[in-house]
Structure formats: C-alpha cells, structure tokens
Design a protein around this motif. Structure first.
Motif, PDB file in Angstrom:
ATOM      1  N   PHE A   1      -2.911  15.933   1.642  1.00  0.00           N
ATOM      2  CA  PHE A   1      -2.224  15.439   2.844  1.00  0.00           C
ATOM      3  C   PHE A   1      -2.007  16.488   3.935  1.00  0.00           C
ATOM      4  O   PHE A   1      -1.236  16.268   4.862  1.00  0.00           O
ATOM      5  N   GLY A   2      -2.713  17.612   3.854  1.00  0.00           N
ATOM      6  CA  GLY A   2      -2.624  18.581   4.935  1.00  0.00           C
ATOM      7  C   GLY A   2      -3.305  18.087   6.195  1.00  0.00           C
ATOM      8  O   GLY A   2      -2.802  18.297   7.307  1.00  0.00           O
ATOM      9  N   ASN A   3      -4.435  17.407   6.043  1.00  0.00           N
ATOM     10  CA  ASN A   3      -5.203  16.943   7.194  1.00  0.00           C
ATOM     11  C   ASN A   3      -4.449  15.880   7.984  1.00  0.00           C
ATOM     12  O   ASN A   3      -4.358  15.941   9.219  1.00  0.00           O
ATOM     13  N   ILE A   4      -3.899  14.921   7.301  1.00  0.00           N
ATOM     14  CA  ILE A   4      -3.168  13.863   8.007  1.00  0.00           C
ATOM     15  C   ILE A   4      -1.862  14.404   8.587  1.00  0.00           C
ATOM     16  O   ILE A   4      -1.411  13.962   9.651  1.00  0.00           O
ATOM     17  N   THR A   5      -1.248  15.382   7.920  1.00  0.00           N
ATOM     18  CA  THR A   5      -0.033  16.000   8.455  1.00  0.00           C
ATOM     19  C   THR A   5      -0.337  16.697   9.776  1.00  0.00           C
ATOM     20  O   THR A   5       0.449  16.619  10.732  1.00  0.00           O
TER      21      THR A   5
END
Length: 437
Positions: A254-258
């Motif tokens: 979930f780093g990318n969507i964050t």
C-alpha cells in the motif's frame, strides 16, 4: 519539516533522521507534519511542463525546507531519466506504464530517488557506512538493489522469500555483487518484512551497525511515487481529456496508493481510488467489516502483492484519522476489488486478444477493477501497469499462448550468476548473520 511517528510514542524527526532511521523507535511509520497544497495555477499549467519539471515542484513541497534547491533539483532530474507514458487501452481506460526504468518496475522511481537522497545525507553527516535492509516480494528488491548499486558508503541486504519470486525478478538482485547481498529466506514476504522491522528494534544490532530501510515504510521511498500521479494527470490534460479521474492501483504493501492519496491531498483532482488486489484481500475485508485483520499471505501469480499485513495501512489510518468516521470516509475515497489467479489470467488473455495490449498480472488487477467499478460517463480510469509483463515470463506466456519478447535490459540480468545466502525465517538466524559480518 518535521516527521512524526504513526504510533505517537517517538520523538519528532528531521527529514534526514527519518530517512536514515527508516522506522521510528516506537515501530511507527514516519509522516510529514504537514501536507502542503499546491496552487491551482500549477495544476492547470502541468500540461505544459515536463515530467522532471512537475516532479521537482512536487518534491519541493515535500523536501524543499530541508534540501538546497540545486541539490534537490539534481536528485529529481537524475532520478527521472526515463518516461512513464500514459497509453490508451480502450475508451476511457488508460495504462500508466511505470516499467520504463532500469529494472522495468514502478519502484525504480522511489528507489532511485531514495538512493540519491540517502547518499547525500550520508556525505553530509560524514558517516562511514549505512546498511540498507529491504524485504521484497519481487520488484522492490531489484529496484532498490540497482538504485543503490555502487553508491559509496551504502551496503544493501535484500531479503526475499525462497521460491516465491519469478526467476527474472530474482536475477535482478542476486547477480549484482558489489555492495548488494541477497538473503534467501525460507518463508513468505511477511516473514521477510518482520525480520527487517525486528532488526530496527534490536538494540544490540543497532549498536553495531547503522540500519535503515528502503521499503515503502521509508518516507524517501514512497513520497516520490506521487510524482507520476501528477504526470499522468498532466498527460490527460495535454490530450484534452478533462473528465474526472479514477486511479486503480495494484496494492500489496500500500505504499503506491498512499503516495496517490498524498497527491490528492496536495490538490490533484482525483475522484477516487481503487485498491486492486489478488487473493490477499485484507484491505477489502476491512472495508466490508470495519475490522483490520492481518493474516499470513497467500502465494499468487501477482506475487508483488502477496502481502497479508500491509505496512502502509498505518499511514492510511493516520491520514483519515482526522475525520469523525475514518472507516466511512476511507470507504468513500478508496474502493477495493480482489481477484483470483484464474480471474487475473482471464483478464490478461481477454485484453490481449481484444486490443493487443499485454498486461502483467498486477496491472491486470488494476485494469479489471476499472471495468468492474463501471466508470461513469464523465470519468476516465487510469490503472498503474507496475511492471513489464516479461518479468513474469512463464506465467504470461502460458496465459496468452505465445512468446513474449524479453527487453534487452532484462536479458542482461539473466546472463549473470546467482549469488545468494540462504537463511531460515527466525530472527535469531538473521541477527547472527548481521552480527558476524
């Protein structure tokens, strides 16, 4: 700019401290004390700017208070030596191709930026050596290893689950040598991630060596990923597309969507997000039940998303914690869909046969989520094609029934000799290895 821990039990840190430490002393993730909103005039004018010009303005909002302008500009421009083009796949659905960097994966952006920023801070502090620990389910290891390859004063240790990454992905970080060491862990990605986090909390280990992380828990890794959300919007605007934008993001840790959520909060006009996942659907279950229940990860053909306890969920909770009902607000702004291996394969085959566009297993989840959400007539969907399909060669070829051309960049990695050290998944074994270096 100060950075605080999501657990609220650690002292505030400077950017330099947050980047070098990676994880706060209370096991929390660092967050900037402020998310600066960019002026509307900048958003309107992005269609007339290059990727590097856009990224520098975004980076300045994050890091401009802590890094000299000429240094930050050099880091940004050197990081982005490749394009991330927007390609129309069908009406109202576009692919943001993030696989044109050195390792053909989206993580090249964050990893290259962090390598250059960390190198700058090490030189500034006069440190002799910093050890980067990174857990990978596939693409993070290759992007970080290649981003840091040969950087003076930095040693990188890539932890990856034995037998659970593709052969091509494995070759991208096990054949490099120099300052890169691959550690083959007899476990899952979650086991690898747990080892990295435990290492940061071990006083004896930290007394012996300076440790940091290059996973998306590090602010210097995930924040730069917001650059390409702005650039994607700019490409739409340049093409005269003014519909509401929905981003569908293949989501594992979930780093990318964050990073995308940060872009929205900085003023980028995004209607909402979709967190597209494989069978590891802990976030989808959270949206349906309001209960976050981590669980062991399940191996799938979209292996970079095989995460049962996504670290950056803590950042999402922190962002939306300012609202009266965070769960309800998250559900409005982030939808989620989950797909089985069979469904992923069906999507890859259908899109290839219909349009000639070849998806990788992760991008296939992002694409299918846009189809399933049924975009409104005034909306356009962008899914993130996070890696080149050739990185999953056997899987993709079996699905479409024809050979996939392997890019020259990947072929070079495949010629190297594998160098890795096998370890059990216990922290004792990992610690002993590091203590005896």
């Amino acid at each position: 700019m100060k950075y605080y821990s999501t657990n609220k039990q650690a002292p505030e840190a400077s950017l330099q401290e947050a980047v070098i430490k990676g994880l706060a002393s209370d096991k929390g993730l660092y967050m900037p004390e402020e998310i600066k909103r960019l002026p509307g005039s900048f958003i309107d004018d992005m269609k007339n700017k290059t990727f590097q010009e856009i990224a520098y303005q975004v980076a300045d909002a994050y890091f401009g208070e802590d890094i000299e302008a000429n240094v930050l500009k050099e880091i940004v421009y050197d990081t982005l030596q490749f394009d991330t083009p927007l390609v129309q796949v069908e009406k109202n659905i576009y692919s943001l191709e993030l696989f044109h960097g050195p390792t053909l994966a989206f993580k090249d952006v964050g990893a290259r930026f962090m390598a250059r920023l960390l190198g700058y801070f090490i030189q500034k502090e006069g440190k002799e050596e910093v050890n980067v620990l990174v857990a990978t389910s596939g693409d993070t290891g290759s992007a970080v290893a290649n981003g840091f390859l040969g950087v003076p004063g930095i040693k990188v240790y890539v932890l990856y689950p034995k037998g659970k990454v593709s052969a091509i992905q494995e070759s991208q970080f096990t054949t490099l040598g120099q300052n890169i060491t691959a550690l083959e862990i007899d476990g899952t990605f979650d086991d690898c991630q747990a080892l990295v986090k435990s290492a940061f909390m071990d006083k004896e280990l930290n007394a012996k060596m300076e440790l940091t992380s290059a996973n998306s828990i590090n602010v210097a890794r995930f924040l730069p990923q917001s650059f390409y959300y702005f650039y994607a919007y700019a490409q739409l605007a340049k093409a005269g597309v003014t519909d509401e934008v929905v981003f569908s993001v293949p989501s594992g840790n979930f780093g990318n969507i964050t990073a995308g959520i940060f872009a929205k909060w900085m003023g980028l006009p995004i209607a909402h997000f979709i967190a597209a996942s494989n069978r590891n659907r802990v976030f989808l279950d959270y949206l349906q039940t309001a209960e976050y229940t981590p669980r062991p990860s399940i191996a799938t053909i979209a292996n970079a998303m095989d995460v049962g306890d996504p670290s950056n969920f803590a950042r999402i909770q922190e962002l939306y914690g300012i609202f009266d009902n965070p769960w309800e607000r998250i559900g409005k702004e982030i939808l989620s869909y989950s797909y089985t291996d069979e469904q992923i394969g069906e999507t890859i085959a259908r899109v290839y046969n219909k349009t000639g566009y070849l998806l990788d297993p992760h991008g296939a989840c992002g694409y299918q989520a846009l189809v399933d959400v049924k975009l409104a007539n005034d909306q356009v969907g962008i899914f993130l094609e996070t890696a080149h399909p050739a990185k999953f060669l056997q899987t993709v070829e079996n699905i479409i029934g024809t050979e996939v051309e392997i890019p020259t960049k990947l072929q070079k990695f495949m010629l190297g000799t594998k160098q890795s050290i096998e370890l059990p998944k216990t922290f004792e074994a990992f610690k002993n290895y590091l203590m005896n270096l």
